[in-house]
Design a protein around this motif. Structure first.
Motif, mmCIF file in Angstrom:
data_model
loop_
_atom_site.group_PDB
_atom_site.id
_atom_site.type_symbol
_atom_site.label_atom_id
_atom_site.label_comp_id
_atom_site.label_asym_id
_atom_site.label_seq_id
_atom_site.Cartn_x
_atom_site.Cartn_y
_atom_site.Cartn_z
ATOM 1 N N SER A 104 0.833 -1.211 0.000
ATOM 2 C CA SER A 104 0.000 0.000 0.000
ATOM 3 C C SER A 104 0.868 1.262 0.000
ATOM 4 O O SER A 104 0.544 2.238 -0.683
ATOM 5 C CB SER A 104 -0.949 0.005 1.193
ATOM 6 N N ASP A 105 1.986 1.244 0.728
ATOM 7 C CA ASP A 105 2.899 2.392 0.726
ATOM 8 C C ASP A 105 3.559 2.561 -0.640
ATOM 9 O O ASP A 105 3.752 3.675 -1.123
ATOM 10 C CB ASP A 105 3.973 2.234 1.808
ATOM 11 N N TRP A 106 3.923 1.432 -1.263
ATOM 12 C CA TRP A 106 4.544 1.481 -2.578
ATOM 13 C C TRP A 106 3.579 2.067 -3.613
ATOM 14 O O TRP A 106 3.947 2.922 -4.408
ATOM 15 C CB TRP A 106 4.984 0.077 -2.993
ATOM 16 N N VAL A 107 2.318 1.610 -3.577
ATOM 17 C CA VAL A 107 1.312 2.123 -4.512
ATOM 18 C C VAL A 107 1.099 3.613 -4.287
ATOM 19 O O VAL A 107 1.051 4.393 -5.242
ATOM 20 C CB VAL A 107 -0.018 1.337 -4.381
ATOM 21 N N LEU A 111 1.690 6.513 -7.047
ATOM 22 C CA LEU A 111 0.604 7.412 -7.443
ATOM 23 C C LEU A 111 0.967 8.865 -7.184
ATOM 24 O O LEU A 111 0.612 9.753 -7.962
ATOM 25 C CB LEU A 111 -0.691 7.039 -6.721
ATOM 26 N N ASP A 112 1.690 9.132 -6.086
ATOM 27 C CA ASP A 112 2.110 10.498 -5.789
ATOM 28 C C ASP A 112 3.071 11.041 -6.840
ATOM 29 O O ASP A 112 3.166 12.253 -7.035
ATOM 30 C CB ASP A 112 2.765 10.574 -4.404
#
Length: 134
Positions: A104-107, A111-112
């Motif tokens: 979730s942090d990687w996604v 996205l950022d």
């Protein structure tokens, strides 16, 4: 896919193991086929001689429909060869590398990094005009 992946492509490692199907194989195949991936290398690891013959037969059949450049990037390899060719930060944890960040942090990080379009905020009138729930 993000800009980095679209420009540089990906490396796929297919590990052959006899194991029970999980149930999401079809979804993964659809996701892979719809994502522009530009494979730079496709490694197949963990195969025996019989499996290599079967895969080579499937590749020969696929060569009729696929670009020869992509077919040429498919190779049988040992895990050691893959670890030499693939950056350490891209190797899964189960192969003994340092712990990765949570998915979730990687996604969120990826996205950022997407460029933002300067669009007006969605208003209630827009939602009503296009029959969208706000």
């Amino acid at each position: 896919a993000d800009l980095h992946t679209l420009r540089n492509g990906i490396v796929m490692v297919i590990e052959y193991k006899k194991k029970k199907k999980v149930g999401n194989e079809k979804r993964l195949q659809v996701a892979y086929q719809t994502m522009p991936s530009r494979p730079q290398a496709i490694y197949i690891v963990g195969t025996n001689t019989i499996m290599r013959v079967a895969v080579n037969a499937m590749i020969a059949l696929a060569a009729v429909f696929a670009k020869s450049k992509v077919i040429g990037r498919i190779q049988f390899a040992s895990l050691e060869k893959v670890e030499e060719d693939v950056a350490e930060n891209a190797v899964p944890e189960k192969f003994g590398v340092d712990k990765k960040i949570e998915t979730s942090d990687w996604v969120k990080e990826r996205l950022d990094n997407f460029p933002r379009m300067d669009l007006p905020a969605l208003t209630l009138n827009m939602c009503l005009n296009y029959n969208i729930s706000p």
